[in-house]
Design a protein around this motif. Structure first.
Motif, short mmCIF file in Angstrom:
data_model
loop_
_atom_site.label_atom_id
_atom_site.label_comp_id
_atom_site.label_asym_id
_atom_site.label_seq_id
_atom_site.Cartn_x
_atom_site.Cartn_y
_atom_site.Cartn_z
N LYS B 414 0.84 -1.20 0.00
CA LYS B 414 0.00 0.00 0.00
C LYS B 414 0.88 1.25 0.00
CE LYS B 414 -3.95 1.24 2.75
NZ LYS B 414 -4.53 0.91 4.06
N ARG B 415 1.93 1.20 0.88
CA ARG B 415 2.80 2.37 1.00
C ARG B 415 3.56 2.62 -0.31
NH1 ARG B 415 5.23 1.00 5.92
NH2 ARG B 415 7.25 0.77 4.93
N VAL B 416 4.05 1.53 -0.89
CA VAL B 416 4.82 1.67 -2.13
C VAL B 416 3.95 2.27 -3.23
CG1 VAL B 416 5.95 0.36 -3.96
CG2 VAL B 416 6.43 -0.17 -1.60
N THR B 417 2.71 1.78 -3.34
CA THR B 417 1.86 2.31 -4.40
C THR B 417 1.55 3.79 -4.16
OG1 THR B 417 0.06 1.27 -3.19
CG2 THR B 417 0.71 0.23 -5.24
N GLU B 418 1.39 4.15 -2.89
CA GLU B 418 1.14 5.58 -2.58
C GLU B 418 2.30 6.44 -3.07
OE1 GLU B 418 0.40 6.23 1.56
OE2 GLU B 418 -1.53 5.21 1.43
N ILE B 419 3.53 5.99 -2.73
CA ILE B 419 4.71 6.76 -3.12
C ILE B 419 4.80 6.85 -4.63
CG2 ILE B 419 7.23 6.76 -3.10
CD1 ILE B 419 7.01 5.37 -0.32
N ARG B 420 4.53 5.72 -5.30
CA ARG B 420 4.62 5.70 -6.76
C ARG B 420 3.65 6.70 -7.37
NH1 ARG B 420 5.01 -0.47 -8.05
NH2 ARG B 420 7.23 -0.80 -7.65
N GLU B 421 2.45 6.72 -6.83
CA GLU B 421 1.44 7.62 -7.39
C GLU B 421 1.84 9.06 -7.21
OE1 GLU B 421 -2.61 7.17 -6.50
OE2 GLU B 421 -2.77 5.28 -7.60
N LYS B 422 2.42 9.33 -6.02
CA LYS B 422 2.86 10.68 -5.73
C LYS B 422 3.92 11.11 -6.75
CE LYS B 422 4.38 13.20 -1.64
NZ LYS B 422 5.08 12.98 -0.36
N LEU B 423 4.87 10.20 -6.96
CA LEU B 423 5.94 10.49 -7.92
C LEU B 423 5.38 10.74 -9.31
CD1 LEU B 423 8.72 7.93 -6.93
CD2 LEU B 423 8.87 10.41 -6.81
N ARG B 424 4.43 9.87 -9.69
CA ARG B 424 3.87 10.00 -11.04
C ARG B 424 3.17 11.35 -11.19
NH1 ARG B 424 -0.28 5.86 -11.85
NH2 ARG B 424 1.32 4.35 -11.28
N ARG B 425 2.47 11.74 -10.11
CA ARG B 425 1.76 13.03 -10.17
C ARG B 425 2.76 14.18 -10.35
NH1 ARG B 425 -1.16 13.05 -5.11
NH2 ARG B 425 -1.85 10.90 -5.39
N GLU B 426 3.89 14.07 -9.59
CA GLU B 426 4.90 15.13 -9.70
C GLU B 426 5.49 15.18 -11.10
OE1 GLU B 426 7.80 14.54 -6.67
OE2 GLU B 426 6.43 15.17 -5.08
N GLU B 427 5.77 13.94 -11.63
CA GLU B 427 6.31 13.88 -13.00
C GLU B 427 5.38 14.53 -14.00
OE1 GLU B 427 7.34 10.00 -14.40
OE2 GLU B 427 8.89 9.79 -12.85
N ASP B 428 4.11 14.17 -13.85
CA ASP B 428 3.11 14.74 -14.76
C ASP B 428 3.12 16.27 -14.70
OD1 ASP B 428 2.43 12.31 -15.62
OD2 ASP B 428 0.57 12.12 -14.47
N LEU B 429 3.18 16.77 -13.44
CA LEU B 429 3.18 18.23 -13.26
C LEU B 429 4.40 18.84 -13.96
CD1 LEU B 429 2.05 18.76 -9.55
CD2 LEU B 429 0.92 19.59 -11.60
N ASN B 430 5.57 18.20 -13.72
CA ASN B 430 6.80 18.70 -14.33
C ASN B 430 6.69 18.74 -15.85
OD1 ASN B 430 8.12 19.13 -11.98
ND2 ASN B 430 9.17 17.14 -11.96
N ARG B 431 6.16 17.61 -16.38
CA ARG B 431 6.05 17.54 -17.83
C ARG B 431 5.14 18.65 -18.35
NH1 ARG B 431 3.35 12.63 -19.33
NH2 ARG B 431 4.83 11.50 -18.01
#
Lengths: 126, 447
Positions: B414-431
């Motif tokens: 659960k924790r890993v997926t949370e972190i992954r989603e957070k990262l993906r969101r940040e990446e999306d924002l950056n892009r």
């Protein structure tokens, strides 16, 4: 059935261990000695169960606790070999020691019958 | 025509039939028992792999003969008196067969058969035949026959080539000491045409080598008894260490306990079956095969869905499970396998291994999946058992650590997926930011 096998058997209904041996007919089956085997078996043995089996079969001379340096003690290994591998219970019964269960498993021609009846299986499942 | 391996004055070239699927394991056994032998590759012309047979060359002496008697995984044994590669013998397509081509191909094979050194081969065969059959001398007049087996597409039929071979061999060997007889023969000349390769062999032992040692009589065995060679291979896959408890479920006539007791002298071997009649037969088997003085197996009448053993008490569970149509059915197996697996997971120790032989691969995977917190499928090997495509499954118990990991695993995942989603969101924002920047730049440049 040998005493070595008895050392691993438990009641199917209540998991109580060890089972009490009621021997009607037992035999002494001569075997070649294999001290290596007994040494390997020592860590696996449940000594209390072994003591109770010896008591049930009225075999005496087993010390209260296993001596510490038993692996070097030739006499001890020989007597363990005699008890574990040479005593064969041909006919008799294995009884559960739990008073609430008290199931007994018959031994015939050296083969213990450890099968529950249909009705007992259902009770276990519930 | 090129000559490959043959028996010579000093060396014996042998071909053994083994269980299809266990060729490598048999090669290992031969290599271990006969350190001086050299194993031949199983690949021949056209990249075809010789299945169910192994070829090896050993020095010709008394020691070899005694060692051969102790091999477990070999079934039949042949002395190879000549092996030849004839290019173009096999075809790939069903071309039209003319009489001329057929006659030419038959001649090629008979030429090969004729170039064998028969005197040398017969003396090698005599030695082995006497050893395996425990006789002093072969009879004065030897009755012989020819058997031909083929693999691949050839221009001739098996019957045609057999007749041609018999005729050419008959001219080669002295007629007064050899007599053709299709039944009650001592010498079988076995010709195996494997695609472009022709093996000319003499049968030294025509039933299983280890069956001879195990001394099981036909009235003790039943229809679904395991072959000792398969039992040996299963036992070697289990890598049984001294002092471990080995349990055979559905032991039937007790082939596995007999083989294991003979292989490992310091192990407790137990057999469990639900049929009292079979258990009594297995007791007879133990007596007949002399294991009772070595390391006696014990048998219990019990259902494998409710084993009378303490939890954490058995190291190796090995079984030829009910499969196929002689005993049980698939729908019955679907009911009993899950019960079996929950018991297996309970009684197995931390370092425990399970070896199951069955055709029900999907059911096994399903059952392992259902017990995935305790068990994992390490390996499986395809084996041919009586014409059925069975598999030997090696299942291991998971360690205590992985069990704990599994327990806390839910939370961790659960924790890993949370972190992954957070990262993906940040990446999306950056892009998005970059894209907007670049588009700004584009606008600037166009201006």
């Amino acid at each position: 059935m040998r005493i070595l096998t008895h050392n691993m058997l438990c009641c199917l209904k209540c998991d109580s261990f060890p089972l009490k041996i009621v021997a009607v007919n037992k035999e002494q089956d001569e075997q070649d000695e294999n001290p290596e085997f007994i040494k390997h078996m020592l860590d696996r043995l449940d000594y209390d169960a072994l003591k109770s089996a010896a008591k049930d079969l009225s075999i005496e001379g087993l010390p209260d606790a296993l001596p510490e340096n038993v692996a070097e003690n030739q006499a001890a290994l020989t007597s363990l070999h005699k008890l574990l591998l040479e005593v064969v219970v041909k006919d008799g019964e294995l009884q559960c020691t739990n008073p609430a269960c008290n199931r007994s498993y018959p031994i015939k021609q050296g083969i213990p019958n450890m099968v529950l009846r249909e009705d007992e299986v259902k009770i276990k499942a519930v | 025509m090129t000559e490959l391996h043959t028996t010579s004055e000093d060396d014996l070239m042998l071909m053994g039939t083994v269980v299809t699927g266990f060729e490598d394991s048999s090669r290992n056994e031969v290599k271990k028992q006969l350190p001086n032998c050299s194993l031949c590759e199983n690949f021949f012309s056209q990249q075809q792999k010789l299945q169910g047979r192994i070829l090896f060359k050993t020095p010709r002496n008394v020691e070899t003969k005694n060692k051969l008697m102790q091999l477990w995984s070999l079934e039949k044994l042949y002395v190879v008196c000549g092996s030849y590669t004839i290019p173009g013998l096999s075809t790939t397509s069903n071309n039209e067969v003319t009489d001329k081509i057929k006659a030419h191909n038959i001649e090629l094979v008979t030429n090969a058969v004729r170039s064998v050194d028969w005197n040398l081969s017969f003396s090698a065969w005599r030695e082995l035949y006497c050893t395996f059959n425990d006789i002093q001398q072969t009879p004065d007049v030897i009755k012989w026959r020819v058997t031909v087996r083929r693999a691949g597409v050839h221009y001739f039929k098996t019957e045609e080539i057999t007749i041609a071979c018999v005729n050419s061999i008959n001219l080669e060997i002295p007629g007064n000491t050899f007599d053709v007889s299709l039944k009650d023969y001592q010498l079988e000349i076995f010709i195996y045409i494997f695609f472009d390769t022709v093996f000319v062999c003499l049968t030294a032992c025509d039933d299983s080598l280890c069956l001879r040692r195990i001394q099981q009589r036909q009235d003790i065995l039943n229809g679904t008894s395991l072959r000792p060679s398969i039992a040996y291979n299963m036992a070697s896959m289990a890598q049984i260490q001294p002092g471990e408890v080995v349990l055979d479920l559905c032991c039937g006539t007790g082939t596995l306990p007999v083989v294991i007791s003979q292989l490992c002298s310091s192990n407790i071997v137990l057999g469990v079956d639900l049929d009292l009649d079979q258990l009594q037969r297995s007791m007879k088997n133990f007596e007949a095969s002399n294991v009772s003085t070595l390391n006696p197996p014990d048998v219990l009448l019990s259902d494998f869905g409710a084993l009378p053993f303490k939890s954490n008490s058995v190291d190796v569970i090995i079984s030829n499970l009910p499969f196929g149509k002689q005993i049980g059915t698939h729908s019955q197996n679907k009911k009993i396998y899950p019960a079996l697996f929950s018991e297996v997971a309970r009684v197995l120790t931390q370092t425990g291994r399970v070896i199951f032989l069955t055709t029900e691969t999907r059911l096994i995977s399903q059952c392992v999946k259902n017990n995935k917190q305790f068990l994992w499928l390490r390996d499986r090997t395809s084996v041919c058992v009586g014409g059925l495509d069975a598999w030997v499954h090696v299942i291991c118990k998971k360690s205590q650590r992985s069990l704990e990991k599994w327990r806390i695993g839910g939370e961790r995942i659960k924790r890993v997926t949370e972190i992954r989603e957070k990262l993906r969101r940040e990446e999306d924002l950056n892009r998005l930011k970059q894209e907007s920047n670049s588009s700004d730049n584009d606008i600037n440049s166009t201006e």
